[in-house]
Write a protein that holds these residues in place. Sequence first.
Motif, PDB file in Angstrom:
ATOM      1  N   GLY B  16      49.002  17.235 -30.220  1.00 12.11           N
ATOM      2  CA  GLY B  16      48.650  16.341 -31.425  1.00 12.11           C
ATOM      3  C   GLY B  16      48.861  14.851 -31.166  1.00 12.11           C
ATOM      4  O   GLY B  16      47.853  14.112 -31.795  1.00 12.11           O
ATOM      5  N   GLU B  17      49.479  14.277 -30.150  1.00 13.98           N
ATOM      6  CA  GLU B  17      49.763  13.211 -30.033  1.00 13.98           C
ATOM      7  C   GLU B  17      48.515  12.451 -29.428  1.00 13.98           C
ATOM      8  O   GLU B  17      47.764  13.177 -28.367  1.00 13.98           O
ATOM      9  N   LYS B  18      48.327  11.118 -29.592  1.00 17.79           N
ATOM     10  CA  LYS B  18      47.190  10.366 -29.174  1.00 17.79           C
ATOM     11  C   LYS B  18      47.879   9.655 -27.587  1.00 17.79           C
ATOM     12  O   LYS B  18      48.858   8.966 -27.827  1.00 17.79           O
ATOM     13  N   VAL B  19      47.218   9.778 -26.649  1.00 19.20           N
ATOM     14  CA  VAL B  19      47.682   9.323 -25.200  1.00 19.20           C
ATOM     15  C   VAL B  19      46.959   8.544 -24.839  1.00 19.20           C
ATOM     16  O   VAL B  19      45.576   8.719 -24.694  1.00 19.20           O
ATOM     17  N   PHE B  20      47.369   7.524 -24.187  1.00 20.62           N
ATOM     18  CA  PHE B  20      46.586   6.361 -23.343  1.00 20.62           C
ATOM     19  C   PHE B  20      47.185   6.402 -21.984  1.00 20.62           C
ATOM     20  O   PHE B  20      48.238   6.169 -21.638  1.00 20.62           O
ATOM     21  N   LEU B  21      46.190   6.752 -20.916  1.00 22.66           N
ATOM     22  CA  LEU B  21      46.469   6.539 -19.563  1.00 22.66           C
ATOM     23  C   LEU B  21      45.781   5.337 -19.033  1.00 22.66           C
ATOM     24  O   LEU B  21      44.561   5.111 -19.295  1.00 22.66           O
ATOM     25  N   GLU B  22      46.644   4.120 -18.574  1.00 21.23           N
ATOM     26  CA  GLU B  22      45.728   3.036 -18.031  1.00 21.23           C
ATOM     27  C   GLU B  22      45.837   2.887 -16.462  1.00 21.23           C
ATOM     28  O   GLU B  22      46.683   3.236 -15.755  1.00 21.23           O
ATOM     29  N   CYS B  23      44.814   2.290 -16.074  1.00 18.79           N
ATOM     30  CA  CYS B  23      44.452   2.140 -14.366  1.00 18.79           C
ATOM     31  C   CYS B  23      44.054   0.767 -14.467  1.00 18.79           C
ATOM     32  O   CYS B  23      43.063   0.127 -15.100  1.00 18.79           O
ATOM     33  N   VAL B  24      44.546  -0.121 -13.754  1.00 18.24           N
ATOM     34  CA  VAL B  24      44.158  -1.163 -13.035  1.00 18.24           C
ATOM     35  C   VAL B  24      43.898  -1.666 -11.649  1.00 18.24           C
ATOM     36  O   VAL B  24      44.818  -1.001 -10.777  1.00 18.24           O
ATOM     37  N   GLN B  25      42.921  -2.033 -11.126  1.00 13.41           N
ATOM     38  CA  GLN B  25      42.431  -2.254  -9.875  1.00 13.41           C
ATOM     39  C   GLN B  25      42.306  -3.858  -9.697  1.00 13.41           C
ATOM     40  O   GLN B  25      41.878  -4.444 -10.479  1.00 13.41           O
ATOM     41  N   ASP B  26      42.847  -3.993  -8.420  1.00 15.66           N
ATOM     42  CA  ASP B  26      42.849  -5.589  -7.872  1.00 15.66           C
ATOM     43  C   ASP B  26      41.838  -5.907  -6.881  1.00 15.66           C
ATOM     44  O   ASP B  26      41.764  -6.916  -6.470  1.00 15.66           O
ATOM     45  N   MET B  27      40.675  -4.879  -6.726  1.00 18.44           N
ATOM     46  CA  MET B  27      40.050  -5.507  -5.619  1.00 18.44           C
ATOM     47  C   MET B  27      38.299  -5.766  -6.191  1.00 18.44           C
ATOM     48  O   MET B  27      37.387  -5.827  -5.403  1.00 18.44           O
ATOM     49  N   ASP B  28      38.184  -6.113  -7.504  1.00 15.79           N
ATOM     50  CA  ASP B  28      37.004  -6.611  -8.023  1.00 15.79           C
ATOM     51  C   ASP B  28      35.780  -5.363  -7.942  1.00 15.79           C
ATOM     52  O   ASP B  28      34.659  -5.706  -7.875  1.00 15.79           O
ATOM     53  N   HIS B  29      36.256  -4.160  -8.040  1.00 18.40           N
ATOM     54  CA  HIS B  29      35.378  -2.856  -7.959  1.00 18.40           C
ATOM     55  C   HIS B  29      34.596  -2.746  -9.000  1.00 18.40           C
ATOM     56  O   HIS B  29      35.358  -2.978 -10.298  1.00 18.40           O
ATOM     57  N   GLU B  30      33.299  -2.702  -9.004  1.00 21.75           N
ATOM     58  CA  GLU B  30      32.406  -2.250 -10.322  1.00 21.75           C
ATOM     59  C   GLU B  30      32.644  -0.922 -10.896  1.00 21.75           C
ATOM     60  O   GLU B  30      32.720  -0.736 -11.885  1.00 21.75           O
ATOM     61  N   ASN B  31      32.934   0.053  -9.923  1.00 20.03           N
ATOM     62  CA  ASN B  31      33.164   1.558 -10.199  1.00 20.03           C
ATOM     63  C   ASN B  31      34.678   1.842 -10.452  1.00 20.03           C
ATOM     64  O   ASN B  31      35.422   1.791  -9.782  1.00 20.03           O
TER      65      ASN B  31
END
Lengths: 115, 112
Positions: B16-31
């Motif tokens: 029932g909790e709201k979960v956030f998973l974050e992702c960061v890339q440093d390659m200036d990728h559009e996808n």
Amino acid sequence: AQSVTQPDIHITVSEGASLELRCNYSYGATPYLFWYVQSPGQGLQLLLKYFSGDTLVQGIKGFEAEFKRSQSSFNLRKPSVHWSDAAEYFCAVPISNFGNEKLTFGTGTRLTIIP
Amino acid sequence: DVKVTQSSRYLVKRTGEKVFLECVQDMDHENMFWYRQDPGLGLRLIYFSYDVKMKEKGDIPEGYSVSREKKERFSLILESASTNQTSMYLCASSRGVYNEQFFGPGTRLTVL
């Protein structure tokens, strides 16, 4: 849609022995093909890729793969495995023929190395 | 050296909790991509983003949403976590079409 099949779920080889992991693809045109490796608890790392040209492709960690259009295969090989090669291996192909950013992955082959 | 980072390696949440998973890339990728990985099922695409604020459903979007407000960051949201969302979640990024994807280390999520 395109697809890849990895027929072997689990393979065990002795350290120092040769290795071949199978990948069969379904693709309408000249395929773009990838092999990835995933060490336990890690993300996937690209081993090698085939876009065009020479059908024998060299990758990192001493791996190579051969594209065989007649057999719709892109098998991964290594002449002599090391204990550190124990991992899961995934073959992948773009999801369609037409300029596609997405890949579809096989279900993976888990490689165990015995001393 | 190219890099995709994920906010957590291990996460334990309650149903029932709201979960956030974050992702960061440093390659200036559009996808950017979110996958879930389960034994015997390989990688299954949850959502894909090809530009800021643009997204496309993958094979298994039910129970998930995504947000991409900046090019380098792609968030996966579980609106109300359930036990069947216990899995390994992998983020990836790529440039253009037909190119390889670069993966983060993964987040192993357990929902109790």
